[in-house]
Design a protein around this motif. Sequence first.
Motif: not given
Length: 305
Positions: A137, A178-182, A208, A199-200, A162, A203, A160
């Motif tokens: 991440y 492209h997503t934390p869930e992935e 998750l 943002e983080t 962006k 998080s 991940l």
Amino acid sequence: MKILVFTEKPFAPAAVQAIENVINASGNELELVEMGTRADLLEAVKNAEGLIVRSDKIDAEVMDAAPLLKVIVRAGAGYDNIDLEAATKHGICVMNTPGQNSNAVAELVFGMIVMMCRNQYNGKSGSELKGKSLGIYAFGQVGRNVARIAKGFGMDLEALDKFVPDAIMEGEGVKPVHTPEELFSNNHFVSLHIPATAETRNSIGYDLVMKMPQGGVLINTARKEVIDEAGLMKALEERPDLRYISDIKPDTAEEFEKRFAARVFFTPKKMGAQTAEANFNAGVAAAEQVVAYLKDGWNKYQVNK
């Protein structure tokens, strides 16, 4: 011009000597304050034009006390110990030294992973890394070093970030997601290298972590603030197969250790950059950057605007 090196957690002697050599060769004056108090900092910074720190808190009060200060360099990658907004208001350039600690942090990631996979060496049968999947991440300097080392273990890699184009990750043999869930759903291990931002913060929590495959291990060598401690604790309670390792003690470390015992591990203090090599590299880079800024405004690694 005076350059102040203020470190509550001192540089290694070899790094101090190298910093002194760089500053002396530039014709600037060095003041070194090691293991100083807050009062020591406020006094020493009064006539400094450059400042080098490690994890020391540099806020508006410090800047108010330093009317001549032009540049602050954090010897390391993270810079959340420096009030960037206050620095900008004071017209002070803030820089970090990206990449100087990255290999040290990446090696620690795998030191902790291996220890956890072998049940902290308690004599019981553990598991191997070969063929397992690792999600990274944030794919900056640390993340790329983590990927490099993981390849040697024969792991499958995803990342991940962006801010990093897919093509760059793919070029290094890493599958972009492209997503934390992935990232959490796909990987046995997830290694965090994100900064603590609006943002983080908080998080990484229950939703998750619960997506991780059976036997999932979360590794945090980033910042404790990115973890939702209550949410992570709930996930560990509901999923006895999950584990958490970090070189930053949570605020609730004692409760984690009491409730989950060998399923969690925290180093006594932040250890990612605690190698002789990283200490030396970051210190020298910080000195060179301060000197370059004071000489001709060089600000490649400026982190405030």
